[in-house]
Design an enzyme around this catalytic site. Structure first.
Site, short mmCIF file in Angstrom:
data_model
loop_
_atom_site.label_atom_id
_atom_site.label_comp_id
_atom_site.label_asym_id
_atom_site.label_seq_id
_atom_site.Cartn_x
_atom_site.Cartn_y
_atom_site.Cartn_z
N SER A 98 3.67 -2.73 -3.10
CA SER A 98 2.22 -2.86 -3.17
C SER A 98 1.77 -4.29 -2.87
CB SER A 98 1.73 -2.39 -4.53
OG SER A 98 0.34 -2.20 -4.54
N ASP A 241 -4.36 -4.07 0.68
CA ASP A 241 -3.05 -4.62 0.34
C ASP A 241 -2.00 -3.95 1.24
OD1 ASP A 241 -3.09 -2.10 -0.86
OD2 ASP A 241 -2.00 -2.75 -2.63
N ASP A 243 0.21 -1.65 1.10
CA ASP A 243 0.40 -0.19 1.17
C ASP A 243 -0.92 0.58 1.17
OD1 ASP A 243 -0.07 -0.76 -1.55
OD2 ASP A 243 1.01 1.02 -2.20
N ASP A 245 -3.54 0.95 -0.83
CA ASP A 245 -4.13 1.68 -1.95
C ASP A 245 -5.12 0.83 -2.73
OD1 ASP A 245 -2.38 0.02 -3.32
OD2 ASP A 245 -1.42 1.61 -4.47
#
Length: 453
Positions: A98, A241, A243, A245
């Protein structure tokens, strides 16, 4: 660095001696433990430097366990979650850490609904891996790998949401600056914006995983994005970010919209189309509650952790929810934080309101946060502090689902104390209508805690 095992997955740094971080041995062991009883598993990853290496180990281990692997390659976290549902798989593994820096990676584990494992399910995987209670298939029953790309599927699903106002967005002729921080956001976000007729200027758009700046979408790390928005006379800046999410916006004047207000704005738009409950974690801004109640709807707080938010959303049938870190969960699409759908919904709000981003931000109540910590070398003393604070403030509104949250209703402020899962500290977050009041409240609680030791 010791491995971190939590409801957010198995995290650690890459490289170094066994037992000090996330090693290939750890990756194989936890993957094999997770694979028990599963026949079909989706695997996706962000573009960080170690991603391909980890992907090979994960896919190979799943094959060794007899699983059919659907490897969707470079994909956002929400894309992987949706692929689990589409494939009717038994689960999924997302290879991403993340917002953590480039040396980190992690295995985020999903159930058959494309949602993160519960604490109980996660503990079972950790227990099996720790005891090395794992087994592999005979040579005649090894698994297979199929490669598929789900990025366009994700975009199509977002564009097919009835309240995403595609016509209004196209007619607005938005000019946007995007910072996908050299990861998978550079693949899915420009494609979404292009299909919505949005002019997209990209910075840090090469998906090498070699992050140009700290990847957490906070004001300190987004100065280049803010400057580019102003220089390009853009309508909006978008940061995701690695990833995809978490989602943060920059106003047209280069000011930070506030990631706490990402969910507030999207919820405002959704509730304007469909009345229903909202959910955020207990550490998120009160602004969501204010906006929800202004729409005549019910707000519910959940414990920290995405799985806790989604569990509460399921329980009360929430129409929108998420976390104050810029995480949007829109259950009509799927139960996971999703910057792609968050962007489409925010652009719909912007297009329908026909207002500048800074003007929309000015319509929401102002709250400011103070984030502090109490260092506790002996964590056995943490319950003494928490119990003492609970007794000291027993006459106020207390919420005890995750640490202690104290609400001072008349002054529209609150403070929460939570034990950290990863450090010998108690986190102290306070929020109030001014920064000064938030800081004073946080330090008042810290001083009260010190007197209890």
């Amino acid at each position: 660095m010791t491995l971190i095992k939590s409801i957010s997955g198995i995290r650690g740094t890459i490289g170094g001696a066994c037992g000090e971080n996330l090693t290939p041995v750890d990756i194989a062991k936890f993957t094999a433990a997770y694979a028990r009883g599963k026949r079909k598993v989706v695997v996706g990853r962000d573009s960080r430097l170690s991603g391909r290496m980890v992907e090979h180990i994960v896919c190979g281990t799943l094959m060794a366990c007899g699983c059919k692997v659907i490897d969707i390659g470079l994909a956002s976290t929400p894309t992987t979650e949706m692929a689990v549902l589409e494939e009717k798989a038994d689960g999924g593994i997302i290879i991403t850490s993340s917002h953590n820096p480039r040396q980190w990676n992690a295995l985020k584990l999903l159930n058959s609904r494309g949602e993160f494992l519960s604490n109980e399910e996660g503990n079972e995987v950790v227990d099996l891996a720790t005891r090395e209670d794992i087994s592999f298939s005979e040579v005649d029953h090894l698994g297979s790998v199929t490669h598929r790309d789900y990025t366009q599927h994700h975009i199509d699903a977002v564009l097919n949401i009835p309240i995403v106002n595609k016509e209004a967005i196209r007619n607005a002729h938005f000019r946007v600056v995007l910072d996908p921080i050299n990861s998978v956001g550079s693949l899915i976000m420009p494609a979404l914006l292009n299909q919505l007729g949005v002019e997209c200027i990209i910075i840090n758009g090469d998906p090498t995983g070699d992050f140009v700046h700290n990847p957490e979408p906070l004001p300190l790390h987004l100065k280049d994005l803010c400057a580019t928005v102003k220089r390009e006379n853009a309508d909006l800046g978008i940061s995701v970010d690695p990833d995809v999410d978490r989602l943060a916006f920059i106003s047209e004047d280069g000011s930070y919209f506030g990631e706490e207000y990402t969910l507030v704005a999207v919820a405002d738009y959704v509730l304007g189309k469909e009345k229903g409950s909202t959910v955020s974690n207990i550490s998120s801004s009160r602004a969501l509650r204010d906006i929800t109640e202004a729409h005549g709807c019910h707000y519910e707080a959940a414990a920290v952790g995405e799985v806790n938010v989604t569990t509460t959303m399921h329980a009360i049938g929430a129409v929108i929810g998420g976390e104050g870190n810029g995480g949007i969960i829109f259950p009509a699409l799927h139960y996971g934080r999703d910057a792609v759908v968050g962007t489409a919904l925010f652009l719909s709000l912007l297009a329908e309101k026909k207002m500048k981003v800074s003007q929309i931000r000015a319509t929401y109540p102002d709250y400011f946060m103070s984030k502090q910590r109490i260092e506790i070398p002996d964590m056995a003393k943490a319950p003494i502090i928490l119990d003492g604070i609970r007794k000291l403030y027993k006459d106020y509104r207390l919420t005890l689902i995750d640490g202690i949250r104290i609400d001072f209703e008349e002054e529209r402020k609150w403070v929460i104390l939570r034990k950290s899962n990863t450090e010998p500290i108690i986190r102290v977050y306070a929020e109030a209508p001014t920064q000064e009041k938030a800081d004073i409240l946080a330090h008042e609680i810290i001083a009260a805690a010190a007197n209890l030791l």
